[in-house]
Write a protein that holds these residues in place. Structure first.
Motif, PDB file in Angstrom:
ATOM      1  N   GLU A 109       0.837  -1.210   0.000  1.00 24.79           N
ATOM      2  CA  GLU A 109       0.000   0.000   0.000  1.00 24.79           C
ATOM      3  C   GLU A 109       0.869   1.256   0.000  1.00 24.79           C
ATOM      4  O   GLU A 109       0.583   2.220  -0.724  1.00 24.79           O
ATOM      5  N   ASP A 110       1.925   1.243   0.795  1.00 27.14           N
ATOM      6  CA  ASP A 110       2.823   2.395   0.856  1.00 27.14           C
ATOM      7  C   ASP A 110       3.499   2.635  -0.489  1.00 27.14           C
ATOM      8  O   ASP A 110       3.554   3.775  -0.980  1.00 27.14           O
ATOM      9  N   ALA A 111       4.017   1.566  -1.088  1.00 29.77           N
ATOM     10  CA  ALA A 111       4.704   1.700  -2.371  1.00 29.77           C
ATOM     11  C   ALA A 111       3.767   2.231  -3.445  1.00 29.77           C
ATOM     12  O   ALA A 111       4.119   3.146  -4.206  1.00 29.77           O
ATOM     13  N   LEU A 112       2.580   1.660  -3.523  1.00 27.98           N
ATOM     14  CA  LEU A 112       1.635   2.080  -4.557  1.00 27.98           C
ATOM     15  C   LEU A 112       1.250   3.536  -4.389  1.00 27.98           C
ATOM     16  O   LEU A 112       1.263   4.309  -5.360  1.00 27.98           O
ATOM     17  N   HIS A 113       0.928   3.940  -3.167  1.00 26.21           N
ATOM     18  CA  HIS A 113       0.491   5.323  -2.961  1.00 26.21           C
ATOM     19  C   HIS A 113       1.606   6.319  -3.266  1.00 26.21           C
ATOM     20  O   HIS A 113       1.355   7.394  -3.837  1.00 26.21           O
ATOM     21  N   LYS A 114       2.837   5.967  -2.944  1.00 27.91           N
ATOM     22  CA  LYS A 114       3.957   6.856  -3.272  1.00 27.91           C
ATOM     23  C   LYS A 114       4.168   6.940  -4.781  1.00 27.91           C
ATOM     24  O   LYS A 114       4.447   8.017  -5.325  1.00 27.91           O
ATOM     25  N   SER A 115       4.023   5.802  -5.463  1.00 32.11           N
ATOM     26  CA  SER A 115       4.159   5.822  -6.923  1.00 32.11           C
ATOM     27  C   SER A 115       3.049   6.646  -7.552  1.00 32.11           C
ATOM     28  O   SER A 115       3.298   7.443  -8.476  1.00 32.11           O
ATOM     29  N   LEU A 116       1.823   6.468  -7.089  1.00 41.37           N
ATOM     30  CA  LEU A 116       0.705   7.254  -7.627  1.00 41.37           C
ATOM     31  C   LEU A 116       0.964   8.744  -7.452  1.00 41.37           C
ATOM     32  O   LEU A 116       0.692   9.544  -8.361  1.00 41.37           O
ATOM     33  N   LEU A 119       3.806   9.845  -9.850  1.00 40.28           N
ATOM     34  CA  LEU A 119       3.356   9.751 -11.243  1.00 40.28           C
ATOM     35  C   LEU A 119       2.167  10.669 -11.535  1.00 40.28           C
ATOM     36  O   LEU A 119       1.746  10.775 -12.694  1.00 40.28           O
ATOM     37  N   GLN A 120       1.631  11.290 -10.509  1.00 40.54           N
ATOM     38  CA  GLN A 120       0.513  12.223 -10.648  1.00 40.54           C
ATOM     39  C   GLN A 120      -0.664  11.586 -11.395  1.00 40.54           C
ATOM     40  O   GLN A 120      -1.196  12.126 -12.369  1.00 40.54           O
ATOM     41  N   THR A 121      -1.045  10.406 -10.912  1.00 39.23           N
ATOM     42  CA  THR A 121      -2.141   9.670 -11.532  1.00 39.23           C
ATOM     43  C   THR A 121      -2.950   8.977 -10.438  1.00 39.23           C
ATOM     44  O   THR A 121      -2.481   8.819  -9.308  1.00 39.23           O
ATOM     45  N   ASP A 122      -4.153   8.568 -10.791  1.00 37.65           N
ATOM     46  CA  ASP A 122      -5.033   7.875  -9.838  1.00 37.65           C
ATOM     47  C   ASP A 122      -4.938   6.363  -9.949  1.00 37.65           C
ATOM     48  O   ASP A 122      -5.478   5.649  -9.097  1.00 37.65           O
ATOM     49  N   TYR A 123      -4.290   5.884 -11.002  1.00 41.49           N
ATOM     50  CA  TYR A 123      -4.275   4.437 -11.212  1.00 41.49           C
ATOM     51  C   TYR A 123      -3.028   4.015 -11.986  1.00 41.49           C
ATOM     52  O   TYR A 123      -2.432   4.802 -12.725  1.00 41.49           O
ATOM     53  N   ILE A 124      -2.648   2.758 -11.806  1.00 38.30           N
ATOM     54  CA  ILE A 124      -1.561   2.129 -12.550  1.00 38.30           C
ATOM     55  C   ILE A 124      -2.171   1.030 -13.415  1.00 38.30           C
ATOM     56  O   ILE A 124      -2.940   0.202 -12.920  1.00 38.30           O
ATOM     57  N   ASP A 125      -1.838   0.995 -14.690  1.00 45.39           N
ATOM     58  CA  ASP A 125      -2.395  -0.022 -15.579  1.00 45.39           C
ATOM     59  C   ASP A 125      -1.826  -1.407 -15.287  1.00 45.39           C
ATOM     60  O   ASP A 125      -2.546  -2.408 -15.350  1.00 45.39           O
ATOM     61  N   LEU A 126      -0.525  -1.477 -14.997  1.00 46.98           N
ATOM     62  CA  LEU A 126       0.137  -2.757 -14.734  1.00 46.98           C
ATOM     63  C   LEU A 126       1.091  -2.572 -13.567  1.00 46.98           C
ATOM     64  O   LEU A 126       2.094  -1.869 -13.687  1.00 46.98           O
ATOM     65  N   TYR A 127       0.764  -3.199 -12.437  1.00 45.13           N
ATOM     66  CA  TYR A 127       1.600  -3.082 -11.245  1.00 45.13           C
ATOM     67  C   TYR A 127       2.358  -4.392 -11.056  1.00 45.13           C
ATOM     68  O   TYR A 127       1.765  -5.468 -11.014  1.00 45.13           O
ATOM     69  N   GLN A 128       3.693  -4.290 -10.925  1.00 46.24           N
ATOM     70  CA  GLN A 128       4.547  -5.470 -10.962  1.00 46.24           C
ATOM     71  C   GLN A 128       5.386  -5.605  -9.692  1.00 46.24           C
ATOM     72  O   GLN A 128       5.815  -4.606  -9.111  1.00 46.24           O
ATOM     73  N   LEU A 129       5.636  -6.864  -9.306  1.00 49.93           N
ATOM     74  CA  LEU A 129       6.554  -7.175  -8.212  1.00 49.93           C
ATOM     75  C   LEU A 129       7.946  -7.268  -8.825  1.00 49.93           C
ATOM     76  O   LEU A 129       8.203  -8.132  -9.658  1.00 49.93           O
TER      77      LEU A 129
END
Length: 345
Positions: A109-116, A119-129
């Motif tokens: 959750e922390d990683a995704l929210h920081k990336s969002l 990236l100045q976006t509300d969503y990621i099309d493909l999120y990868q480990l």
């Protein structure tokens, strides 16, 4: 440009994906923006990045690449025209400045929210480990060697459950793995199928004329389970341009700047590169475009990740999409692979 769809989706992506890992280290923000402008003008609609970029990982520049992309989205308003992929780092000694908890719910959750945010976006099309949490055989090793000190405990299901929650929130559309093995990929697929959890639709692993290890076990999984390969390092850090042949070290070349990235320039890898260079010359091709065309032509490849540090390199890489290799060239490539198999794991 040629297009396909991300496996198991209706999302159209270009057969070439713009890689971004040099932005913030070898490339300035302005240069990154120029590359995105140029790539989009040439028909590329697929960008790949990661929270740890640029590479080499560095606390002072960590996250710069995503921020550059976010600023480009804000400037151009083109976020909805781009299929965007990014990654969360796994545990590793050189990424403890980013996170240390692997793929726990808190870390994901922390990683995704920081990336969002970057990236100045509300969503990621493909999120990868970005790589497995467990000890396994990536970077420089051809085979698995068990580490008796590995403390990893099976958590495939827990990871998928957290990712499912993020998908339901609309923050992620689809998920994938990177630097993964047949064991790891099949475990994710097995659990997603059994429990109705999200499916890993892509795998981002190295694949090039110097490293065809994907063909050993993962290619069959890719075909039978409909998981697309997003090959990275298709030019082996630029080695398959031929610019390092004969011991040359061109100024600002990646291997010149970072000599520890040496797996593509060892004696055997250099021998193979020379053979591929001679083959390209024989058939009137550039080594760069022959190498990229070979990768992109594989049935298991979804979109080839190309990277460049200047627009001339990027233009040549993109033009490779128009190069088709004859059966004779493929036969000659495979003959070299038989003589010098996978010299740069």
């Amino acid at each position: 440009m040629k297009y396909t769809t991300l496996p198991n989706t209706d999302i159209k992506v270009s057969k070439l994906c713009l890689g971004t890992m040099t932005w913030g280290e070898q490339n300035t923000e302005a240069q990154g923006h120029s590359q995105m402008d140029f790539a989009v003008d040439k028909g590329i609609n697929f960008f790949d990045t990661a929270e740890m970029y640029p590479i080499p990982a560095n606390k002072a520049t960590s996250g710069f690449t995503e921020s550059f992309i976010g600023n480009w989205f804000k400037k151009t308003g083109k976020r909805n025209e781009i299929v965007l992929a990014t990654k969360i780092v796994g545990p590793a000694k050189n990424t403890t400045h980013i996170r240390t908890g692997g793929y726990s719910k808190t870390e994901l959750e922390d990683a995704l929210h920081k990336s969002l945010n970057r990236l100045q976006t509300d969503y990621i099309d493909l999120y990868q480990l970005h790589w497995p949490e467990r000890s396994t055989n990536y970077f420089g090793r051809r085979g698995y060697v068990h580490d008796p000190g590995d403390q990893w405990e099976d958590n495939f299901m827990e990871v998928l459950e957290v990712l499912q929650g993020l998908i339901r929130q609309g923050k992620i559309r689809h998920i994938g793995v990177s630097n993964e093995t047949p064991y790891g990929l099949m475990r994710f697929l097995e659990i997603s199928r059994k429990y109705g959890l999200p499916k890993m639709i892509t795998i981002q692993n190295p694949y090039s004329l110097l490293n065809r290890l994907f063909e050993v076990g993962l290619a069959e999984i890719s075909h039978r389970e409909n998981v697309g390969l997003l090959p990275y390092s298709p030019l082996g850090f630029g080695v398959l341009s031929g610019k390092y042949l004969g011991g040359k070290r061109p100024e600002n070349g990646r291997v010149t700047l970072y000599p520890n990235y040496s797996r593509y320039i060892g004696a055997t890898a250099s021998q193979a590169t020379q053979a591929y260079f001679d083959l390209a010359q024989k058939h009137g091709l550039s080594l760069t475009q022959m190498a990229l065309s070979f990768v992109s032509s594989q049935e298991f490849v979804c979109s080839t990740i190309i990277g460049a540090t200047n627009l001339d390199q990027l233009a040549e890489n993109i033009d490779s999409i128009n190069v088709s290799l004859s059966s004779e060239v493929i036969k000659d490539i495979n003959a070299i692979q038989e003589l010098v198999p996978n010299p740069a794991p």
